[in-house]
Write a protein that holds these residues in place. Structure first.
Motif, PDB file in Angstrom:
ATOM      1  N   MET A   1       0.842  -1.187   0.000  1.00 55.24           N
ATOM      2  CA  MET A   1       0.000   0.000   0.000  1.00 55.24           C
ATOM      3  C   MET A   1       0.885   1.247   0.000  1.00 55.24           C
ATOM      4  N   ASP A   2       0.466   2.272  -0.778  1.00 57.54           N
ATOM      5  CA  ASP A   2       1.238   3.515  -0.781  1.00 57.54           C
ATOM      6  C   ASP A   2       0.493   4.591   0.013  1.00 57.54           C
ATOM      7  N   GLY A   3       1.121   5.764   0.108  1.00 58.24           N
ATOM      8  CA  GLY A   3       0.582   6.830   0.945  1.00 58.24           C
ATOM      9  C   GLY A   3      -0.798   7.287   0.534  1.00 58.24           C
ATOM     10  N   LYS A   4      -1.024   7.464  -0.763  1.00 60.43           N
ATOM     11  CA  LYS A   4      -2.332   7.961  -1.207  1.00 60.43           C
ATOM     12  C   LYS A   4      -3.444   6.942  -0.950  1.00 60.43           C
ATOM     13  N   THR A   5      -3.114   5.652  -1.033  1.00 61.46           N
ATOM     14  CA  THR A   5      -4.116   4.618  -0.726  1.00 61.46           C
ATOM     15  C   THR A   5      -4.445   4.614   0.766  1.00 61.46           C
ATOM     16  N   ALA A   6      -3.431   4.831   1.591  1.00 61.66           N
ATOM     17  CA  ALA A   6      -3.674   4.919   3.038  1.00 61.66           C
ATOM     18  C   ALA A   6      -4.602   6.083   3.357  1.00 61.66           C
ATOM     19  N   ILE A   7      -4.398   7.209   2.686  1.00 62.36           N
ATOM     20  CA  ILE A   7      -5.259   8.373   2.911  1.00 62.36           C
ATOM     21  C   ILE A   7      -6.695   8.050   2.520  1.00 62.36           C
ATOM     22  N   ALA A   8      -6.873   7.424   1.368  1.00 65.86           N
ATOM     23  CA  ALA A   8      -8.226   7.085   0.909  1.00 65.86           C
ATOM     24  C   ALA A   8      -8.911   6.140   1.880  1.00 65.86           C
ATOM     25  N   ARG A   9      -8.197   5.162   2.393  1.00 65.02           N
ATOM     26  CA  ARG A   9      -8.811   4.194   3.315  1.00 65.02           C
ATOM     27  C   ARG A   9      -9.174   4.867   4.642  1.00 65.02           C
ATOM     28  N   ILE A  10      -8.350   5.786   5.078  1.00 67.04           N
ATOM     29  CA  ILE A  10      -8.665   6.512   6.316  1.00 67.04           C
ATOM     30  C   ILE A  10      -9.895   7.390   6.113  1.00 67.04           C
ATOM     31  N   LEU A  11      -9.974   8.085   4.977  1.00 69.56           N
ATOM     32  CA  LEU A  11     -11.155   8.897   4.694  1.00 69.56           C
ATOM     33  C   LEU A  11     -12.409   8.032   4.657  1.00 69.56           C
ATOM     34  N   LYS A  12     -12.288   6.850   4.060  1.00 76.79           N
ATOM     35  CA  LYS A  12     -13.439   5.943   4.012  1.00 76.79           C
ATOM     36  C   LYS A  12     -13.840   5.506   5.418  1.00 76.79           C
ATOM     37  N   ALA A  13     -12.854   5.247   6.272  1.00 78.74           N
ATOM     38  CA  ALA A  13     -13.140   4.860   7.661  1.00 78.74           C
ATOM     39  C   ALA A  13     -13.823   5.987   8.420  1.00 78.74           C
ATOM     40  N   GLU A  14     -13.537   7.226   8.034  1.00 71.78           N
ATOM     41  CA  GLU A  14     -14.149   8.392   8.688  1.00 71.78           C
ATOM     42  C   GLU A  14     -15.517   8.732   8.107  1.00 71.78           C
ATOM     43  N   GLY A  15     -15.985   7.949   7.154  1.00 77.93           N
ATOM     44  CA  GLY A  15     -17.313   8.177   6.595  1.00 77.93           C
ATOM     45  C   GLY A  15     -17.371   9.208   5.490  1.00 77.93           C
ATOM     46  N   THR A  16     -16.235   9.533   4.882  1.00 77.59           N
ATOM     47  CA  THR A  16     -16.206  10.535   3.820  1.00 77.59           C
ATOM     48  C   THR A  16     -16.975  10.027   2.601  1.00 77.59           C
ATOM     49  N   GLU A  17     -17.925  10.837   2.135  1.00 74.80           N
ATOM     50  CA  GLU A  17     -18.739  10.476   0.973  1.00 74.80           C
ATOM     51  C   GLU A  17     -18.260  11.164  -0.301  1.00 74.80           C
ATOM     52  N   TYR A  18     -17.780  12.402  -0.146  1.00 76.94           N
ATOM     53  CA  TYR A  18     -17.415  13.220  -1.301  1.00 76.94           C
ATOM     54  C   TYR A  18     -16.009  13.788  -1.104  1.00 76.94           C
ATOM     55  N   LEU A  19     -15.305  13.954  -2.209  1.00 72.65           N
ATOM     56  CA  LEU A  19     -14.039  14.673  -2.213  1.00 72.65           C
ATOM     57  C   LEU A  19     -14.222  15.869  -3.135  1.00 72.65           C
ATOM     58  N   PHE A  20     -14.291  17.040  -2.548  1.00 73.60           N
ATOM     59  CA  PHE A  20     -14.430  18.272  -3.320  1.00 73.60           C
ATOM     60  C   PHE A  20     -13.043  18.630  -3.843  1.00 73.60           C
ATOM     61  N   CYS A  21     -12.906  18.766  -5.156  1.00 74.62           N
ATOM     62  CA  CYS A  21     -11.541  18.774  -5.677  1.00 74.62           C
ATOM     63  C   CYS A  21     -11.424  19.487  -7.012  1.00 74.62           C
ATOM     64  N   PHE A  22     -10.162  19.756  -7.358  1.00 72.76           N
ATOM     65  CA  PHE A  22      -9.797  20.220  -8.689  1.00 72.76           C
ATOM     66  C   PHE A  22      -8.478  19.557  -9.036  1.00 72.76           C
ATOM     67  N   PRO A  23      -8.367  18.951 -10.223  1.00 74.54           N
ATOM     68  CA  PRO A  23      -7.158  18.193 -10.560  1.00 74.54           C
ATOM     69  C   PRO A  23      -5.952  19.137 -10.777  1.00 74.54           C
ATOM     70  N   HIS A  24      -4.719  18.572 -10.616  1.00 77.10           N
ATOM     71  CA  HIS A  24      -4.514  17.156 -10.389  1.00 77.10           C
ATOM     72  C   HIS A  24      -3.969  16.939  -8.982  1.00 77.10           C
ATOM     73  N   ASN A  25      -4.498  15.951  -8.304  1.00 75.87           N
ATOM     74  CA  ASN A  25      -3.978  15.503  -7.030  1.00 75.87           C
ATOM     75  C   ASN A  25      -4.123  13.976  -7.033  1.00 75.87           C
ATOM     76  N   PRO A  26      -3.051  13.224  -6.762  1.00 76.63           N
ATOM     77  CA  PRO A  26      -3.115  11.760  -6.884  1.00 76.63           C
ATOM     78  C   PRO A  26      -4.178  11.089  -6.027  1.00 76.63           C
ATOM     79  N   ILE A  27      -4.625  11.742  -4.954  1.00 71.89           N
ATOM     80  CA  ILE A  27      -5.608  11.068  -4.110  1.00 71.89           C
ATOM     81  C   ILE A  27      -7.000  11.052  -4.728  1.00 71.89           C
ATOM     82  N   ILE A  28      -7.256  11.898  -5.750  1.00 73.20           N
ATOM     83  CA  ILE A  28      -8.608  11.969  -6.333  1.00 73.20           C
ATOM     84  C   ILE A  28      -9.014  10.617  -6.896  1.00 73.20           C
ATOM     85  N   ASP A  29      -8.181  10.050  -7.735  1.00 69.53           N
ATOM     86  CA  ASP A  29      -8.555   8.797  -8.382  1.00 69.53           C
ATOM     87  C   ASP A  29      -8.549   7.620  -7.406  1.00 69.53           C
TER      88      ASP A  29
END
Length: 542
Positions: free
Chosen positions: A1-29
């Protein structure tokens, strides 16, 4: 697992439904792969505003999360974060930054150095294995104490750096601190001994979800309630003890009762001095209940302070008051006085609220919105300037979070992003923003975001073809060069962006147009009403 995947999994654990964003940031995808829906705006400021509105209408229970590119992306986001900081709104901002070997080399922008003045906490992630702890720290701060934006800046090479195994992460359990019982008793003693007390309810009541306790306490002690601008909606404004919201402009009931008060009893308010908050007259005894000790004696001299969560402390006050009182204290005389002052106030303003003149009075627009929206299932917000000053005194809010009051800093266009975030947080509510033509000029292209992202909102533009109120600041510039005059057909712009639109020029057409627009929104299509109004720089205050 890399850093951006860890961030996504933590956000999912916190109940995050939406990522308000503008590209490019590797965590979006990566977040999208974890079923966190990206909401891509047109500008980073509006992206932040959407996250802000999402958090506010969720009482901070669900945190709006925003991400953007390193360099220009996070540079462009500054205004939105500053607005959230000024209004104490809890959002998590996750910008990228340059790879670690390029940090500290001019002109590479580093948020950790530049955002300290507009965040509750900002840090940079030095290594991927630090992500779980720093994310835990971020969410702890977001859900504890004074609300505010938190930022974690992540170098692009840290996002790709591997971690060993699953991140060790469990969501933080929120603590709601009670007040010191001695302080609570002293505060209640002062209130019960007062001759003409007033309760001032701030947005701390909304974040604590303490509106039921506030109403029960006010009815028990028989004390009238005004809210701050940010706290508008914490107390139903059709209640017999409601005074309305004390903003830059306000109903006459606010000044009438503040001036005669001997005790001002603040609940969930910072007691901040601002051009956008009614000033507290001198010579009053102030009691302050706040989650943040930094608020006490910040701007006004506070005689009695209670540090604690608004809901927890109100529950303490109610329990203690019940032991002191045989039942609710009589408040018939106070209610009668409120009715009399309110009746007099509305009588004076009714000619504007019901005006049949053209161009249309902005007050008539507010009156028709009041009459044609179901305010028990609507969240509405103003924009900076005249729309705020005209709406706050007259739009009566009936439910918690039925109004998003903002304005300790006043960036034009903020309301559009706020109401999109609010709609995503509360899809059951009709979401409406009222803005001027200057505000639409700032952010109007993001109406296309509502269309593309299927966020059905109603945008009402008060178009008077000028920057309202600037005549006194630009008299020479306007006379010689027409500096404050604007132009544009925004209904056509909205149509080109894919929404349902109408342009309204006659007062009698307002109500049918509002009803048609609401029907379109309820069918799932964003709508835009452009109302041709006159400049009416006459406001109720003082």
């Amino acid at each position: 697992m890399d850093g951006k995947t860890a961030i996504a999994r933590i956000l999912k654990a916190e109940g995050t439904e939406y990522l308000f964003c503008f590209p490019h940031n590797p965590i979006i995808d990566v977040c999208a792969a974890h079923d966190i829906r990206p909401i891509i705006g047109r500008t980073e400021r509006v992206v932040i505003n959407m996250a802000d509105g999402y958090s506010r209408v969720s009482s901070g229970k669900r945190i709006g999360v925003a991400a953007m590119q390193h360099g220009p992306g996070v540079e462009n986001a500054f205004g939105g974060v500053a607005q959230a900081y000024g209004d104490n709104s809890p959002i998590l901002v996750l910008p990228g930054t340059y790879e670690r070997r390029a940090l500290g080399i001019p002109p590479n922008f580093q948020a950790v150095h530049n955002y300290r003045s507009v965040t509750k906490w900002v840090a940079q992630v030095p290594f991927a294995d630090r992500i779980p702890q720093l994310m835990r720290r971020a969410f702890t701060l977001l859900r504890s104490g004074r609300p505010g934006p938190v930022m974690l800046e992540i170098p692009v090479d840290v996002m790709d750096e591997p971690l060993n195994g699953e991140p060790d992460y469990r969501p933080f359990k929120v603590s709601r601190p009670h007040g010191d019982p001695r302080d609570v008793e002293e505060a209640l003693n002062v209130l019960l001994a007062a001759k003409s007390p007033v309760i001032v309810a701030g947005q701390g009541v909304l974040y604590a979800e303490a509106w039921d306790e506030l109403r029960e306490f006010a009815e028990l002690v028989g004390v009238p309630v005004m809210t701050t601008l940010n706290g508008k909606g914490a107390f139903p404004e059709d209640h017999p003890l409601a005074l309305g919201a004390g903003g830059r402009t306000r109903p006459k009931t606010v000044d009438h009762f503040l001036n005669k008060a001997d005790v001002i009893f603040g609940v969930g308010t910072s007691f901040t001095r601002s051009a956008y908050i009614v000033p507290i007259p001198p010579g009053k005894t102030l009691v302050q209940i706040t989650i943040n000790e930094d608020d006490v004696n910040k701007d006004y001299p506070v005689s009695y302070g209670v540090i604690g969560d608004a809901r927890a402390v109100l529950s303490q006050l109610i329990a203690l008051a019940r032991t002191r009182l045989e039942g609710p204290r009589p408040s018939d005389h106070v209610q009668a006085e409120i009715r009399a002052v309110k009746t007099e106030f509305l009588r004076a303003w009714m000619p504007r609220l019901t005006s049949d003149e053209t161009p249309i009075s902005p007050y008539r627009v507010i009156w028709e919105l009041m009459r044609n929206l179901d305010r028990r299932r609507t969240v509405i917000t103003h924009d900076a300037g005249n729309p705020r000053d005209q709406m706050v005194p007259f739009y009566e809010t009936l439910i918690p979070h039925g109004y998003i009051g903002w304005g300790k800093t006043t960036q034009l266009g903020t309301g559009l992003g706020l109401v999109m975030g609010a709609k995503l947080a509360r899809p059951d509510l009709l979401a409406v923003n009222v803005m001027g033509d200057a505000a639409f000029g700032m952010v109007g292209m993001d109406f296309e975001t509502a269309v593309r992202a299927r966020i059905p909102i109603l945008t009402v533009i008060l178009n008077n073809n000028l920057m309202g109120g600037y005549d006194k600041y630009l008299p020479v510039s306007t006379e010689k060069f027409g500096a404050r005059y604007l132009s544009g057909n925004f209904a056509k712009v909205g149509e080109g962006l894919g929404g349902y639109t109408e342009r309204v020029e006659k007062p009698e057409d307002l109500a049918p147009a509002i009803r048609r627009a609401v029907a379109e929104v309820e069918a799932g299509r964003p709508a835009l009403l452009e109302v041709m109004t006159r400049e009416e720089a006459v406001f109720p205050a003082g």
